[in-house]
Motif scaffolding. Sequence first.
Motif, PDB file in Angstrom:
ATOM      1  N   UNK A 250      21.766 -26.835  21.135  1.00  0.00           N
ATOM      2  CA  UNK A 250      21.377 -27.001  19.737  1.00  0.00           C
ATOM      3  C   UNK A 250      20.743 -25.719  19.221  1.00  0.00           C
TER       4      UNK A 250
ATOM      5  N   UNK B 295      16.363 -17.007  15.629  1.00  0.00           N
ATOM      6  CA  UNK B 295      17.207 -18.187  15.746  1.00  0.00           C
ATOM      7  C   UNK B 295      18.181 -17.978  16.891  1.00  0.00           C
ATOM      8  N   UNK B 296      18.401 -18.995  17.689  1.00  0.00           N
ATOM      9  CA  UNK B 296      19.298 -18.893  18.831  1.00  0.00           C
ATOM     10  C   UNK B 296      19.728 -20.303  19.224  1.00  0.00           C
ATOM     11  N   UNK B 297      20.513 -20.376  20.301  1.00  0.00           N
ATOM     12  CA  UNK B 297      20.883 -21.677  20.836  1.00  0.00           C
ATOM     13  C   UNK B 297      20.180 -21.905  22.139  1.00  0.00           C
ATOM     14  N   UNK B 298      19.805 -23.152  22.359  1.00  0.00           N
ATOM     15  CA  UNK B 298      19.148 -23.496  23.617  1.00  0.00           C
ATOM     16  C   UNK B 298      19.862 -24.689  24.236  1.00  0.00           C
ATOM     17  N   UNK B 299      19.781 -24.761  25.565  1.00  0.00           N
ATOM     18  CA  UNK B 299      20.329 -25.923  26.248  1.00  0.00           C
ATOM     19  C   UNK B 299      19.284 -27.029  26.220  1.00  0.00           C
TER      20      UNK B 299
ATOM     21  N   UNK C  32      15.715 -26.227  26.740  1.00  0.00           N
ATOM     22  CA  UNK C  32      15.028 -25.259  25.890  1.00  0.00           C
ATOM     23  C   UNK C  32      15.225 -23.819  26.320  1.00  0.00           C
ATOM     24  N   UNK C  33      16.229 -23.555  27.110  1.00  0.00           N
ATOM     25  CA  UNK C  33      16.499 -22.169  27.506  1.00  0.00           C
ATOM     26  C   UNK C  33      17.666 -21.623  26.711  1.00  0.00           C
ATOM     27  N   UNK C  34      17.562 -20.353  26.381  1.00  0.00           N
ATOM     28  CA  UNK C  34      18.544 -19.755  25.486  1.00  0.00           C
ATOM     29  C   UNK C  34      19.955 -19.753  26.068  1.00  0.00           C
ATOM     30  N   UNK C  35      20.932 -19.971  25.197  1.00  0.00           N
ATOM     31  CA  UNK C  35      22.349 -19.857  25.555  1.00  0.00           C
ATOM     32  C   UNK C  35      22.936 -18.743  24.695  1.00  0.00           C
TER      33      UNK C  35
ATOM     34  N   UNK D 114      12.149 -21.493  24.058  1.00  0.00           N
ATOM     35  CA  UNK D 114      12.118 -22.195  22.778  1.00  0.00           C
ATOM     36  C   UNK D 114      10.727 -22.200  22.147  1.00  0.00           C
TER      37      UNK D 114
ATOM     38  N   UNK E 208      17.926 -23.505  17.661  1.00  0.00           N
ATOM     39  CA  UNK E 208      16.469 -23.555  17.786  1.00  0.00           C
ATOM     40  C   UNK E 208      15.929 -22.134  17.645  1.00  0.00           C
ATOM     41  N   UNK E 209      14.626 -22.004  17.787  1.00  0.00           N
ATOM     42  CA  UNK E 209      14.023 -20.674  17.790  1.00  0.00           C
ATOM     43  C   UNK E 209      13.529 -20.347  19.178  1.00  0.00           C
TER      44      UNK E 209
END
Lengths: 154, 154
Positions: free
Chosen positions: A132, B133-137, B140-143, A142, A134-135
Motif C-alpha cells: 500500500x 511517499x513510497x510503498x510498503x509491504x 511497513x517496510x518499503x517496496x 513507515x 504510505x510514507x
Amino acid sequence: MTQIPLARRSPVQPDACNLAKAIDVVGDRWTLLILRAALYGVRRFDDFQAELACPRTVLSGRLKKLVEDGLLTKRTYKSPGKRSRPEYVLSPMGLSLRPILIGLTQWGDAWLGQGETPPISFTKAGSKSAIRAAFVDIEGREVRPDQIRPVLRG
Amino acid sequence: MTQIPLARRSPVQPDACNLAKAIDVVGDRWTLLILRAALYGVRRFDDFQAELACPRTVLSGRLKKLVEDGLLTKRTYKSPGKRSRPEYVLSPMGLSLRPILIGLTQWGDAWLGQGETPPISFTKAGSKSAIRAAFVDIEGREVRPDQIRPVLRG
DNA sequence: CTGAATGGGTTCGCATTTGAAATCCAGACT
DNA sequence: AGTCTGGATTTCAAATGCGAACCCATTCAG
C-alpha cells in the motif's frame, strides 16, 4: 484522527507551490485517464481513443500537452509490413507518477469500491501479500499519518 | 528504469476501475486546489475564495459536490458576537487523500521545482529528516517501484 | 495502377462549462 | 432602521468541450 487546525490561508502561496504546479500539469480528468492507460502500457492514439471513449480532438490536445510537459515521449514505431506511426510512451517523469496513481487507486478501492474486492491490487514481486501507499523515513520505515509534520523553508 | 510492456487496452475497464472513479471525484483542477487548501486548514467559503482566486460560482459548485461525494463535511461554526456560518471540514475520506497530495507535492518538487529548495517539506514528528511517499509491504517496510506487481482479481 | 483499408490526426458547428461582476440574503452591530 | 459581512445565486459573454465528418499518407488487394 488528525484534526487540522483552522487556517485562513495556506502556508504557501498557490503560485509558489509545486503542488499547484503539479495540479496544472495533471489536474485534469482526461489527462489522468490517459496517464492511467499509459501506465498499463497503452501507447497508440487509437488505443487510447478506444480506451477512453473521448473526442479525438481532446485526446490529440492532451497528448500534445503531455509531450510538451515532458510526461510522455513521442517516438516512432513500425510493425513489419506497416507504415511507421507515432507512439506515446511514458518518460521517467511520467513513470514517476505511478506511486501516486496506485495510491489513488487504493483510495478509490477503500472509499468508492462499495465493499467489493478491488479488480486490481498490487504485491511485492515474489510475495502474495498486498502493498500500500504510505510514507517512509529516510531509512525506508513507515511513518504513520499522525506523525507527519510540515516544515516550511526558511 | 521499468519499461512498461505494450498493451492495446488496460486490464481493467475504466468504468469498473476504482482509479477511474476516483478521477471522477477528484480529477479536477479546482477540486484539487480546494483539497490542497483544506489540508492546510482552510475551512470557510471566503478563505477558499481568497486562496484560490476562482469564481464564486465555481467554488460554490465544487464545495457542494465535495460534500455530496463525502470528502467534506458541512457544519456550522459561530464566533462569539457573530452569526453562525457554515464551514467545510475534511471528513475521514477527505483526510485520507493527504498522502496522495503530499506525494504529488513531492513529485512537483522533483520535476517542476526548477532546482529550487521546495517551499514546504515533511518530516516525522521529533525528527529532522524528510519523509517521502513510497510503498510498503504488510509489515511497513518499503517496496521499491520495480518490485511492484499488479494482480488481477479472479 | 487503381481502390479500399487503416492509423492518426484536423475542421466544423453546436452544447456545456467557466469567468467576472452584480445581486441577493440573513443575521449582528450601530 | 440602516449598514456591514460572509455565503451564496443570477446573469451573460467567452472559452472549452463534444461528436461527427473530413483529410492525409501509406499499404495491401485486385
